[in-house]
Motif scaffolding. Sequence first.
Motif, mmCIF file in Angstrom:
data_model
loop_
_atom_site.group_PDB
_atom_site.id
_atom_site.type_symbol
_atom_site.label_atom_id
_atom_site.label_comp_id
_atom_site.label_asym_id
_atom_site.label_seq_id
_atom_site.Cartn_x
_atom_site.Cartn_y
_atom_site.Cartn_z
ATOM 1 N N VAL A 65 -39.566 -2.695 61.956
ATOM 2 C CA VAL A 65 -38.349 -3.758 61.690
ATOM 3 C C VAL A 65 -39.158 -4.863 61.150
ATOM 4 C CG1 VAL A 65 -36.661 -5.311 62.806
ATOM 5 C CG2 VAL A 65 -36.970 -2.857 63.626
ATOM 6 N N LEU A 66 -40.439 -5.215 61.742
ATOM 7 C CA LEU A 66 -41.065 -6.519 61.245
ATOM 8 C C LEU A 66 -41.477 -6.341 59.642
ATOM 9 C CD1 LEU A 66 -43.638 -7.143 63.930
ATOM 10 C CD2 LEU A 66 -41.985 -8.635 63.091
ATOM 11 N N ILE A 67 -41.475 -4.926 59.084
ATOM 12 C CA ILE A 67 -41.933 -4.852 57.816
ATOM 13 C C ILE A 67 -40.621 -4.845 56.878
ATOM 14 C CG2 ILE A 67 -42.604 -3.177 56.003
ATOM 15 C CD1 ILE A 67 -44.805 -2.039 58.229
ATOM 16 N N ILE A 68 -39.472 -3.985 57.651
ATOM 17 C CA ILE A 68 -38.278 -4.324 56.775
ATOM 18 C C ILE A 68 -37.879 -5.897 56.717
ATOM 19 C CG2 ILE A 68 -35.801 -3.731 56.961
ATOM 20 C CD1 ILE A 68 -36.643 -1.148 58.467
ATOM 21 N N SER A 69 -38.200 -6.535 57.869
ATOM 22 C CA SER A 69 -37.559 -7.840 57.782
ATOM 23 C C SER A 69 -38.316 -8.679 56.583
ATOM 24 C CB SER A 69 -37.878 -8.716 59.100
ATOM 25 O OG SER A 69 -37.682 -9.991 59.159
ATOM 26 N N ARG A 70 -39.633 -8.463 56.595
ATOM 27 C CA ARG A 70 -40.357 -9.055 55.465
ATOM 28 C C ARG A 70 -39.899 -8.833 54.137
ATOM 29 N NH1 ARG A 70 -46.543 -8.142 54.146
ATOM 30 N NH2 ARG A 70 -45.407 -6.511 52.892
ATOM 31 N N LEU A 71 -39.708 -7.733 53.991
ATOM 32 C CA LEU A 71 -39.063 -7.011 52.620
ATOM 33 C C LEU A 71 -37.878 -7.684 52.168
ATOM 34 C CD1 LEU A 71 -40.338 -3.224 52.708
ATOM 35 C CD2 LEU A 71 -41.410 -5.216 51.616
ATOM 36 N N LEU A 72 -37.156 -7.809 53.123
ATOM 37 C CA LEU A 72 -35.697 -8.247 52.992
ATOM 38 C C LEU A 72 -35.995 -9.925 52.482
ATOM 39 C CD1 LEU A 72 -33.416 -7.031 55.838
ATOM 40 C CD2 LEU A 72 -33.539 -6.316 53.554
ATOM 41 N N ASP A 73 -36.766 -10.694 53.261
ATOM 42 C CA ASP A 73 -37.108 -11.930 52.937
ATOM 43 C C ASP A 73 -37.731 -12.033 51.599
ATOM 44 O OD1 ASP A 73 -36.407 -12.852 55.111
ATOM 45 O OD2 ASP A 73 -38.228 -13.120 56.116
#
Length: 148
Positions: A65-73
């Motif tokens: 989730v942390l990785i996805i969150s960063r990629l969304l940003d």
Amino acid sequence: MENRKKLPNFVDLDLLVFRIGELSRMTGISSRQLRYWEQRGYISAMDREDEHKARLYNFHTLIQVLIISRLLDEGYRLPSAVEKMHDMVKKMSITREFFTRAFQGIEVDGDTVKMNLGYFDDAHTQTLYGLNEDGHIRYEVEPAHPEQ
DNA sequence: GTTCTAACA
DNA sequence: TGTTAGAA
């Protein structure tokens, strides 16, 4: 492929279990989003005894989730972010395997760090060292000691 | 207090 | 995706 003795992990990451609110606070992703992502198959909670019981998430999912969150940003759309996340996790897993196998120990002498990265050649006559002095990394190859 | 599902904005 | 509702 030859498998060596597997050392027990010093830290058991399976002990790190989070509820949806905790995962939400840790990642900045809303509970609503986390449930939606699960419904779409992008992430998964741990097995639940029955529906209507609170979801539990493990450490691996936190990282995802942390990785996805960063990629969304960074501007990725959700499906692309998930795809890239899986690619990153896969590559990191292989990277860790390479390094774990290579790492043979580390020596610290003042500000100099000397890391034993294992045999440099198939004949086991030379050892590769990585040295870190004031932020700069360089490599040295030395004759291997008999009992390594 | 938190999380659940379902429904509507 | 946010916000609600009522139930667990």
